[in-house]
Motif scaffolding. Structure first.
Motif, short mmCIF file in Angstrom:
data_model
loop_
_atom_site.label_atom_id
_atom_site.label_comp_id
_atom_site.label_asym_id
_atom_site.label_seq_id
_atom_site.Cartn_x
_atom_site.Cartn_y
_atom_site.Cartn_z
N LEU A 23 40.59 47.24 78.62
CA LEU A 23 40.58 46.47 77.37
C LEU A 23 41.00 45.02 77.61
O LEU A 23 40.41 44.09 77.05
CB LEU A 23 41.48 47.12 76.33
N ALA A 24 42.01 44.82 78.45
CA ALA A 24 42.46 43.46 78.74
C ALA A 24 41.38 42.67 79.48
O ALA A 24 41.09 41.52 79.13
CB ALA A 24 43.75 43.50 79.56
N ILE A 25 40.77 43.29 80.47
CA ILE A 25 39.71 42.61 81.22
C ILE A 25 38.50 42.37 80.32
O ILE A 25 37.90 41.29 80.34
CB ILE A 25 39.35 43.42 82.47
N GLY A 26 38.14 43.39 79.52
CA GLY A 26 37.00 43.23 78.62
C GLY A 26 37.24 42.13 77.59
O GLY A 26 36.33 41.33 77.31
N GLY A 27 38.44 42.07 77.02
CA GLY A 27 38.75 41.01 76.07
C GLY A 27 38.67 39.63 76.71
O GLY A 27 38.17 38.68 76.10
N ALA A 28 39.13 39.51 77.95
CA ALA A 28 39.06 38.23 78.65
C ALA A 28 37.60 37.84 78.92
O ALA A 28 37.22 36.67 78.76
CB ALA A 28 39.85 38.29 79.95
N ILE A 29 36.80 38.81 79.33
CA ILE A 29 35.38 38.52 79.58
C ILE A 29 34.67 38.15 78.29
O ILE A 29 33.87 37.20 78.25
CB ILE A 29 34.71 39.71 80.28
N PHE A 30 34.96 38.88 77.21
CA PHE A 30 34.36 38.54 75.92
C PHE A 30 34.78 37.14 75.47
O PHE A 30 33.99 36.40 74.90
CB PHE A 30 34.72 39.57 74.86
N MET A 31 36.04 36.79 75.72
CA MET A 31 36.52 35.48 75.29
C MET A 31 35.73 34.35 75.94
O MET A 31 35.39 33.38 75.28
CB MET A 31 38.00 35.35 75.62
N ILE A 32 35.44 34.48 77.21
CA ILE A 32 34.69 33.40 77.87
C ILE A 32 33.19 33.52 77.65
O ILE A 32 32.46 32.58 77.92
CB ILE A 32 35.02 33.32 79.38
N SER A 33 32.73 34.65 77.13
CA SER A 33 31.30 34.84 76.90
C SER A 33 30.86 34.45 75.49
O SER A 33 29.72 34.04 75.30
CB SER A 33 30.92 36.30 77.14
N PHE A 34 31.73 34.61 74.51
CA PHE A 34 31.36 34.31 73.13
C PHE A 34 31.20 32.81 72.93
O PHE A 34 31.81 32.00 73.62
CB PHE A 34 32.41 34.83 72.15
N THR A 35 30.38 32.45 71.93
CA THR A 35 30.17 31.05 71.62
C THR A 35 30.85 30.64 70.32
O THR A 35 31.11 29.47 70.12
CB THR A 35 28.66 30.73 71.51
N LYS A 36 31.14 31.58 69.45
CA LYS A 36 31.83 31.25 68.20
C LYS A 36 33.33 31.37 68.40
O LYS A 36 33.84 32.33 68.98
CB LYS A 36 31.37 32.19 67.09
N VAL A 37 34.05 30.39 67.88
CA VAL A 37 35.48 30.30 68.13
C VAL A 37 36.24 31.47 67.51
O VAL A 37 37.20 31.97 68.10
CB VAL A 37 36.02 28.94 67.61
N VAL A 38 35.83 31.92 66.34
CA VAL A 38 36.52 33.03 65.70
C VAL A 38 36.40 34.29 66.54
O VAL A 38 37.37 35.04 66.71
CB VAL A 38 35.97 33.26 64.27
N HIS A 39 35.23 34.53 67.12
CA HIS A 39 35.05 35.69 67.99
C HIS A 39 35.92 35.57 69.24
O HIS A 39 36.46 36.56 69.73
CB HIS A 39 33.59 35.83 68.38
N MET A 40 36.06 34.34 69.74
CA MET A 40 36.92 34.12 70.90
C MET A 40 38.37 34.46 70.58
O MET A 40 39.07 35.05 71.40
CB MET A 40 36.82 32.66 71.35
N VAL A 41 38.83 34.08 69.39
CA VAL A 41 40.21 34.36 68.99
C VAL A 41 40.45 35.86 68.90
O VAL A 41 41.48 36.37 69.34
CB VAL A 41 40.54 33.65 67.66
N VAL A 42 39.48 36.59 68.36
CA VAL A 42 39.62 38.05 68.26
C VAL A 42 39.67 38.67 69.66
O VAL A 42 40.46 39.58 69.93
CB VAL A 42 38.48 38.65 67.41
N ALA A 43 38.84 38.16 70.58
CA ALA A 43 38.86 38.67 71.95
C ALA A 43 40.18 38.37 72.64
O ALA A 43 40.72 39.22 73.37
CB ALA A 43 37.69 38.08 72.74
#
Length: 176
Positions: A23-43
């Motif tokens: 989950l930690a690795i997936g959240g970090a990968i999602f954070m750098i992959s998303f383009t919308k800032v709100v999605h990045m904050v959730v990741a």
């Protein structure tokens, strides 16, 4: 000494560690992959909460509590306030897609995982003395924090307050 993957998978805390690590690795990968800032904050919040779960497994309850309180709570809320206080352009241009870039990133990540997995498997862990964390490690940390390290603690609180005020000033300056 770590004797093999079978011993690792037979332990319940190992499974919990594996899930929280994914989950930690997936959240970090999602954070750098998303383009919308709100999605990045959730990741990022997912990554912070997963790290708190890892701290609980390591029997560092105080650090886990602080991780959730400060990072998953306060920093995520601060990011959301920053998003709400700034203006965003509606017609932002997207970057051209580069499929080979993502492929190289996946190959690099798998290579890094392979090297780390090999190094961990071949390492001999020496058992050191037992850790005497005390009956209540939160109480002991509190005693250290408010007796011996009170000045750095207060300096950190002032630093966080100044950073928050600076973020508000920068956000308000963009509106003008």
């Amino acid at each position: 000494m770590f004797s093999g993957i079978g011993d690792f998978l037979s332990n319940g805390s190992s499974w919990a560690f594996f899930v929280f690590a994914l989950l930690a690795i997936g959240g970090a990968i999602f954070m750098i992959s998303f383009t919308k800032v709100v999605h990045m904050v959730v990741a990022v919040a997912l990554t912070f909460i997963s790290l708190a779960g890892l701290y609980v497994i390591l029997e560092a309850e105080f650090v886990a509590f602080v991780q959730v309180l400060i990072y998953a709570g306060a920093i995520s809320i601060l990011m959301i306030f920053g998003i709400m206080m700034t203006r965003h352009r509606q017609g932002e241009e997207e970057e051209p897609k580069r499929p080979w870039h993502e492929g190289l990133a996946i190959i690099g990540a798998l290579g890094l995982f392979g090297v780390l997995f090999y190094a961990i498997q071949k390492t001999t862990f020496v058992a050191s003395g037992t850790l005497d964390a005390g009956k209540d490690n939160t109480l002991e940390i509190g005693k250290l924090l408010y007796n011996e390290h009170v000045i750095p603690f207060e300096i950190m609180s002032v630093l966080l307050t100044v950073a928050f005020i600076g973020a508000i000033v920068v956000a308000k300056r963009e509106e003008d």
